[in-house]
Write an enzyme that holds these catalytic residues in place. Structure first.
Site, PDB file in Angstrom:
ATOM      1  N   TYR A 143       8.157  -7.799  -4.522  1.00  0.00           N
ATOM      2  CA  TYR A 143       8.251  -8.577  -3.447  1.00  0.00           C
ATOM      3  C   TYR A 143       9.292  -9.554  -3.449  1.00  0.00           C
ATOM      4  O   TYR A 143       9.652 -10.201  -2.489  1.00  0.00           O
ATOM      5  CB  TYR A 143       6.827  -9.196  -3.085  1.00  0.00           C
ATOM      6  CG  TYR A 143       5.914  -8.359  -2.078  1.00  0.00           C
ATOM      7  CD1 TYR A 143       5.719  -7.132  -2.548  1.00  0.00           C
ATOM      8  CD2 TYR A 143       5.685  -8.851  -0.718  1.00  0.00           C
ATOM      9  CE1 TYR A 143       4.849  -6.192  -1.824  1.00  0.00           C
ATOM     10  CE2 TYR A 143       4.800  -7.808  -0.041  1.00  0.00           C
ATOM     11  CZ  TYR A 143       4.499  -6.671  -0.512  1.00  0.00           C
ATOM     12  OH  TYR A 143       3.773  -5.734   0.293  1.00  0.00           O
ATOM     13  N   LYS A 194       1.782   1.482 -13.415  1.00  0.00           N
ATOM     14  CA  LYS A 194       2.449   2.738 -13.810  1.00  0.00           C
ATOM     15  C   LYS A 194       3.181   2.481 -15.243  1.00  0.00           C
ATOM     16  O   LYS A 194       4.465   2.573 -15.483  1.00  0.00           O
ATOM     17  CB  LYS A 194       3.553   3.077 -12.661  1.00  0.00           C
ATOM     18  CG  LYS A 194       2.779   3.638 -11.424  1.00  0.00           C
ATOM     19  CD  LYS A 194       2.446   5.256 -11.450  1.00  0.00           C
ATOM     20  CE  LYS A 194       3.630   5.945 -11.743  1.00  0.00           C
ATOM     21  NZ  LYS A 194       3.122   7.458 -11.871  1.00  0.00           N
ATOM     22  N   ASP A 227      -0.960   5.814  -9.275  1.00  0.00           N
ATOM     23  CA  ASP A 227      -1.189   7.170  -8.515  1.00  0.00           C
ATOM     24  C   ASP A 227      -2.754   7.835  -8.513  1.00  0.00           C
ATOM     25  O   ASP A 227      -3.261   8.179  -7.511  1.00  0.00           O
ATOM     26  CB  ASP A 227      -0.142   8.284  -8.934  1.00  0.00           C
ATOM     27  CG  ASP A 227       0.028   8.362 -10.145  1.00  0.00           C
ATOM     28  OD1 ASP A 227      -0.579   7.960 -11.198  1.00  0.00           O
ATOM     29  OD2 ASP A 227       0.557   9.334 -10.470  1.00  0.00           O
ATOM     30  N   ASP A 251      -0.779  -3.850  -2.525  1.00  0.00           N
ATOM     31  CA  ASP A 251      -0.600  -3.992  -0.979  1.00  0.00           C
ATOM     32  C   ASP A 251      -1.198  -2.306  -0.595  1.00  0.00           C
ATOM     33  O   ASP A 251      -1.621  -2.382   0.569  1.00  0.00           O
ATOM     34  CB  ASP A 251       0.749  -3.992  -0.686  1.00  0.00           C
ATOM     35  CG  ASP A 251       1.210  -3.845   0.940  1.00  0.00           C
ATOM     36  OD1 ASP A 251       0.366  -4.584   1.600  1.00  0.00           O
ATOM     37  OD2 ASP A 251       2.092  -3.158   0.956  1.00  0.00           O
ATOM     38  N   ASP A 255      -4.934  -1.055   1.493  1.00  0.00           N
ATOM     39  CA  ASP A 255      -5.170  -0.540   2.844  1.00  0.00           C
ATOM     40  C   ASP A 255      -5.781   0.821   2.509  1.00  0.00           C
ATOM     41  O   ASP A 255      -6.617   0.976   3.626  1.00  0.00           O
ATOM     42  CB  ASP A 255      -3.650  -0.250   3.381  1.00  0.00           C
ATOM     43  CG  ASP A 255      -2.987  -1.283   4.119  1.00  0.00           C
ATOM     44  OD1 ASP A 255      -3.522  -2.359   4.182  1.00  0.00           O
ATOM     45  OD2 ASP A 255      -2.184  -0.848   5.229  1.00  0.00           O
TER      46      ASP A 255
HETATM   47  C1  IPM Z   1      -0.438  -7.599   3.666  1.00  0.00           C
HETATM   48  C2  IPM Z   1       0.733  -7.138   4.480  1.00  0.00           C
HETATM   49  C3  IPM Z   1       1.946  -7.848   4.161  1.00  0.00           C
HETATM   50  C4  IPM Z   1       2.299  -7.538   2.702  1.00  0.00           C
HETATM   51  C5  IPM Z   1       2.910  -7.910   5.308  1.00  0.00           C
HETATM   52  C6  IPM Z   1       2.806  -8.224   6.619  1.00  0.00           C
HETATM   53  C7  IPM Z   1       4.380  -8.562   4.558  1.00  0.00           C
HETATM   54  O1  IPM Z   1       0.955  -5.720   4.658  1.00  0.00           O
HETATM   55  O2  IPM Z   1      -0.755  -8.643   3.554  1.00  0.00           O
HETATM   56  O3  IPM Z   1      -1.113  -6.614   3.015  1.00  0.00           O
HETATM   57  O4  IPM Z   1       3.033  -6.631   2.699  1.00  0.00           O
HETATM   58  O5  IPM Z   1       1.938  -8.070   1.806  1.00  0.00           O
HETATM   59 MG    MG Z   2      -0.372  -4.678   3.319  1.00  0.00          MG
END
Ligand code: IPM
Ligand code: MG
Length: 372
Positions: A143, A194, A227, A251, A255
């Site tokens: 990032y 990884k 993975d 990240d 999710d």
């Molecule tokens: C998160 C989001 C952010 C990230 C985006 C909005 C920049 O996906 O907080 O997980 O990638 O960190």
């Molecule tokens: Mg995210």
């Protein structure tokens, strides 16, 4: 723990303002019923700030964030700003906040409320009782790594570059957060990278192993490739307790973990900096879900992730454990009672709006408080 309580609320874009409105109501309740005072400031971030002042966050808002005891953030971004310059995109403001506030440890707890085990896309027996915590490194890795950019090539083509980089210090400080929290839970940490492909992953594994040997003899440490971890999270998520991983893998995996709980609309997060001598740390709290532009402005968004983020603020920034639990209990009662926003709707349940969900949680707070 801070004694002043200056909170900067940055509602942002899409459903951000709608869910932040419910947070304001819960904070008003805490003032009324629990005598807690907060100094609340509000500012613009993301597309909202861009439309207003041409930048996704102003210097003034940055200064307010640096001075606040905690920042509560809704969400940033949306298709409206797809065409803006890369460094002016709404997400750039969030990344700048994380970086300049030094919020290197991002806690993303994925907990399945018993009432929602049926809502998960996975079979209920796989997710029932799930309670895991992803500790994501938040200010390093790909990032922020340099060099980065899009460069022209002599043959007329282009080359896109990002750099994955981690230092000993960056790895150790986030691993220490994971070990410290694990010590209060099941004492198990799974470190994810990884190492089979990336040098930065190899260093990650070595440093985490070293830190454990030096300082955390009582913690059980395992390692997993990212993975495989993605696969194990859907195969048997309950094998995990605390997962510690880098910015990009965190990240993605968070999710995935969020969806195990039934909906992205359920997952809160806390982003913490380094503690100073008095134990105070900079902190930002935000739901894991994004701005959801497709449902924005329709009063159907789920405010629970935002309210659970408020509970995390009460706990982590102010040591208000009882109030954090009150809020979590009230949310749980409302879900058990059958109230559902669209994202967690199930047969036989009552589908309600953002506002009505907020009303119900406030009523449950009253009742929970009265019963205590
Ligand atoms: C998160 C989001 C952010 C990230 C985006 C909005 C920049 O996906 O907080 O997980 O990638 O960190
Ligand atoms: Mg995210």
């Amino acid at each position: 723990m801070a004694t002043t309580r200056t909170i900067l609320i940055l509602p942002g874009d899409g459903i951000g303002p709608e869910v932040c409105r419910q947070v304001r109501r819960a904070m008003d309740w805490l003032g009324r019923a629990r005598g807690l005072s907060f100094t609340i400031q509000e500012g613009l971030i993301g597309g909202a700030a861009l439309d207003h002042s041409g930048v996704p966050i102003t210097e003034e808002t940055m200064q307010q964030a640096l001075a606040a005891d905690a920042v509560l953030l809704g969400a940033v971004g949306g298709p409206k700003w797809d065409g803006v310059a890369f460094d002016l995109r709404p997400e750039a403001a969030l990344l700048r906040l994380r970086s300049e506030l030094g919020l290197f440890a991002n806690l993303r707890p994925a907990k399945v409320f018993p009432a929602l085990a049926d809502t998960s896309p996975l079979k209920p027996d796989i997710v029932a009782g799930l309670d895991i915590l992803i500790v994501r490194e938040l200010t390093g890795g790909v990032y922020f790594g340099e060099p980065r950019g899009i460069f022209d090539l002599p043959d007329g083509g282009r080359r896109g570059v990002n750099t994955q980089t981690y230092t000993t210090e960056e790895i150790r400080r986030v691993a220490a957060v994971a070990f410290d929290i694990a010590a209060t839970r099941s004492k198990r940490v799974c470190s994810v990278e990884k190492a089979n492909v990336m040098e930065s992953g190899r260093l990650w594994r070595e440093e985490v192993t070293q830190l454990k040997a030096e300082r955390y003899p009582g913690i059980e440490l395992t390692h997993m490739y990212a993975d495989n971890c993605a696969m194990q999270l859907v195969r048997d998520p309950k094998q995990f307790d605390v997962i510690v991983t880098d910015n990009l893998f965190g990240d993605i995996l968070s999710d995935e973990a969020a969806m195990l709980t039934g909906s992205l609309g359920m997952l809160p997060s806390a982003s913490l900096g380094k503690a100073d001598r008095s134990g105070r740390r900079r902190a930002l709290y935000e739901p894991v879900h994004g701005s959801a532009p497709d449902i924005a402005g329709r009063d159907i968004a789920n405010p629970v992730a935002m309210l659970l983020s408020l509970a995390m603020m009460l706990r982590h920034s102010f040591g208000l454990m009882a109030e954090a639990e009150l809020l979590e209990t009230a949310i749980e009662k409302v879900l058990t009672g059958g109230m559902r926003t669209a994202d967690i709707m199930a047969p036989g349940m009552a589908r309600v709006s953002t506002g009505v969900m907020g009303d119900s949680i406030l009523r449950a707070l009253d009742k929970t408080q009265a019963a205590a």
